[in-house]
Design an enzyme around this catalytic site. Structure first.
Site, PDB file in Angstrom:
ATOM      1  N   SER A 177       0.833  -1.194   0.000  1.00 45.49           N
ATOM      2  CA  SER A 177       0.000   0.000   0.000  1.00 45.49           C
ATOM      3  C   SER A 177       0.873   1.252   0.000  1.00 45.49           C
ATOM      4  O   SER A 177       1.727   1.403  -0.879  1.00 45.49           O
ATOM      5  CB  SER A 177      -0.956  -0.046   1.192  1.00 45.49           C
ATOM      6  OG  SER A 177      -1.939   0.958   1.097  1.00 45.49           O
ATOM      7  N   GLU A 294      -9.350  -4.360  -4.408  1.00 43.47           N
ATOM      8  CA  GLU A 294      -8.574  -3.332  -3.709  1.00 43.47           C
ATOM      9  C   GLU A 294      -9.439  -2.152  -3.281  1.00 43.47           C
ATOM     10  O   GLU A 294      -9.014  -1.332  -2.476  1.00 43.47           O
ATOM     11  CB  GLU A 294      -7.451  -2.813  -4.619  1.00 43.47           C
ATOM     12  CG  GLU A 294      -6.423  -3.848  -5.034  1.00 43.47           C
ATOM     13  CD  GLU A 294      -5.384  -4.097  -3.952  1.00 43.47           C
ATOM     14  OE1 GLU A 294      -5.502  -3.503  -2.861  1.00 43.47           O
ATOM     15  OE2 GLU A 294      -4.464  -4.895  -4.197  1.00 43.47           O
ATOM     16  N   HIS A 388      -7.899  -5.219   0.041  1.00 45.57           N
ATOM     17  CA  HIS A 388      -6.607  -4.561   0.148  1.00 45.57           C
ATOM     18  C   HIS A 388      -5.869  -5.069   1.389  1.00 45.57           C
ATOM     19  O   HIS A 388      -6.391  -5.013   2.506  1.00 45.57           O
ATOM     20  CB  HIS A 388      -6.845  -3.055   0.263  1.00 45.57           C
ATOM     21  CG  HIS A 388      -5.625  -2.214   0.257  1.00 45.57           C
ATOM     22  ND1 HIS A 388      -4.780  -2.120  -0.820  1.00 45.57           N
ATOM     23  CD2 HIS A 388      -5.107  -1.384   1.209  1.00 45.57           C
ATOM     24  CE1 HIS A 388      -3.802  -1.277  -0.547  1.00 45.57           C
ATOM     25  NE2 HIS A 388      -3.974  -0.823   0.689  1.00 45.57           N
TER      26      HIS A 388
END
Length: 479
Positions: A177, A294, A388
């Site tokens: 991320s 995501e 995610h």
């Protein structure tokens, strides 16, 4: 154990750890909002048996402004044999406003690498720019302190890791991320040249746009007009600037983060996407990929639940420019129930998947090995698409995989992924264990390895969607 600053004493065992080692001076007092400075030397062995505090970020985690420390996991075998094992450096995510390096790296270390994690400044203390800070800077710039912290920690690794059984000539930086985004930002920067040899990028928010220095400075003025007054405040009384997460505010897709890297012309000389597309970045062997879903973690609470609300969303010029009608064909929704997933998919492609493909293409064009993946596994085989961050438990072999809804297929996939990640760290190639057919990426067929049960391989997934996102991005951000 010796470091360049002084000796440290860790926790000795099969896995030997050294935690809370300063890699830079405490960024306090006059060093608040300045680039990291060398750590003061010490002569008496420093206790390195506990994680250092997280950097200031709000919440309940133990925090301190004196937070620039790192952690090392090694083995007694590596130390006693004075080995040079490949090094894996973890950079945490947290939307540039949170996170810390307090991880469990035992399983990765047992696989034959030395693991390092660090704490770096986030939020207001890590990324705030301000006209007064720019004025006092020799480079006439401000912000990006968190990126410079990461670079300083990498220099510490280069200079010291051989004393911990690590190979200073074989350093892989791994982030997820915003941790991966920090890595791609540094790859576009001249500052950390020569400090790493490979990268692993899980769900990077790459090719996103950064605020210009004047824009970021105006945001800093909103925090406080006087830097002297802000420096006089206790750290825990400073406003904590956060990026939008799973709130109700709809994020314009081309809008820069509220807090994060700044296009300051020094640390970050140019926008990331053109930098990579021009080839003016540090090209190194790369493992890069994304998860199926995501977007939902960020868009779940958007007030876009009905077809009428979706139609308004499509008409918003900050979302799809003037391509709203085409967006409906790319991300269709025929019922109210289908709307949240269409919104999540468009967000996912824009914020994560487009950059993943772009990084893979740029690295491949630069002539370095690239291996691209798609993490598709639903926990237990029947759950929701992976969100995610879902891949991290599999790579690390987290204990959570031993309980429902995970099953034996999940645990087998976890072992496979951990092996592939470690093989890449050691050799620059994830093949050789359970996986033997993961092809090197090329820009013609664009092979993507599917991490699921069973494993698979596809070519150029989501090409239509990503080509559309590229067109929208070009319209929203003309060069």
């Amino acid at each position: 154990m010796r470091t360049a600053s002084g000796p440290v004493t860790g926790t000795v065992g099969d896995i030997t750890t050294f935690k809370g080692i300063p890699y830079a001076a405490p960024p306090v007092g006059n060093l608040r909002w300045k680039a990291p400075q060398p750590a003061p030397a010490w002569t008496t062995a420093r206790n390195a048996t506990a994680f250092g505090p997280a950097c200031i970020q709000g919440g309940t985690t133990l925090q301190s402004e004196d937070c620039l420390t790192l952690n090392v996991w090694t083995t007694q075998a590596a130390l006693q044999a004075n080995e040079k094992r490949p090094v894996l450096v973890w950079v945490y995510g947290g939307s540039f406003h949170g996170g810390n390096g307090n991880i469990d790296a035992d399983a990765l270390t047992r696989a034959g690498v030395v693991v390092v994690s660090m704490n770096y400044r986030v939020s207001t203390l890590g990324f705030m720019a301000h006209p007064a800070l720019s004025s006092e800077s020799p480079d006439k710039t401000s912000g990006n302190y968190g990126l410079l912290d990461i670079a300083a920690s990498l220099k510490w690794v280069r200079d010291n890791i051989q004393n911990f059984g690590g190979d200073p000539g074989k350093i892989t930086v791994w982030g997820q991320s915003s941790g991966a985004s920090a890595i791609t930002a540094l790859m576009a920067s001249p500052k950390p040249a020569g400090l790493y040899d490979q990268v692993i990028l899980d769900s990077p928010g790459a090719f996103r746009h950064w605020k210009t220095l004047p824009q970021a400075e105006q945001d800093g003025l909103a925090v406080g007009a006087s830097i002297d007054a802000l420096r006089a405040l206790p750290a825990d009384q400073l406003p904590v600037i956060r990026n939008t997460g799973s709130g109700t505010a709809i994020r314009a897709l081309a809008e820069p983060r509220v807090i994060g890297p700044t296009l300051d012309k020094v640390v970050l000389p140019a926008e990331e996407r053109p930098t990579f597309e021009r080839g003016t970045f540090k090209a190194v062997p790369t493992l890069v990929g994304y998860n199926t879903d995501e977007g939902t973690s960020f868009t779940l609470n958007y007030p876009v639940k009905t077809l009428a609300q979706y139609a308004a969303y499509l008409r918003d010029p900050t979302i799809f420019a003037n391509f709203g009608a085409e967006a409906l064909t790319v991300y269709p929704a025929a019922t109210d129930a289908a709307v949240p997933r269409a919104v999540a998919d468009s967000f996912s492609d824009n914020q994560f998947v487009f950059g993943t493909r772009g990084i893979a293409r740029a690295m491949t064009t630069a002539g370095v090995p690239v291996y691209r993946y798609w993490f598709k596994r639903r926990a237990g085989g029947t759950g929701e698409d992976p969100l995610h961050g879902a891949e991290l438990a599999y790579v690390r072999g987290d204990a959570v995989l031993n309980a429902a809804p995970y099953n034996q297929d999940d645990r087998t996939l976890s072992n496979t992924m951990k092996d592939a990640w470690i093989r890449f760290v050691k050799t620059g190639n994830p093949n050789g264990g359970t996986i033997t057919n993961w092809p090197r990426y090329d820009v013609t067929t664009e092979p993507v390895y599917v991490l699921d049960a069973p494993l698979g391989l596809v070519n150029a997934p989501r090409s239509k969607e990503l080509d559309f996102i590229g067109k929208v991005d070009a319209a929203l951000n003309p060069r």
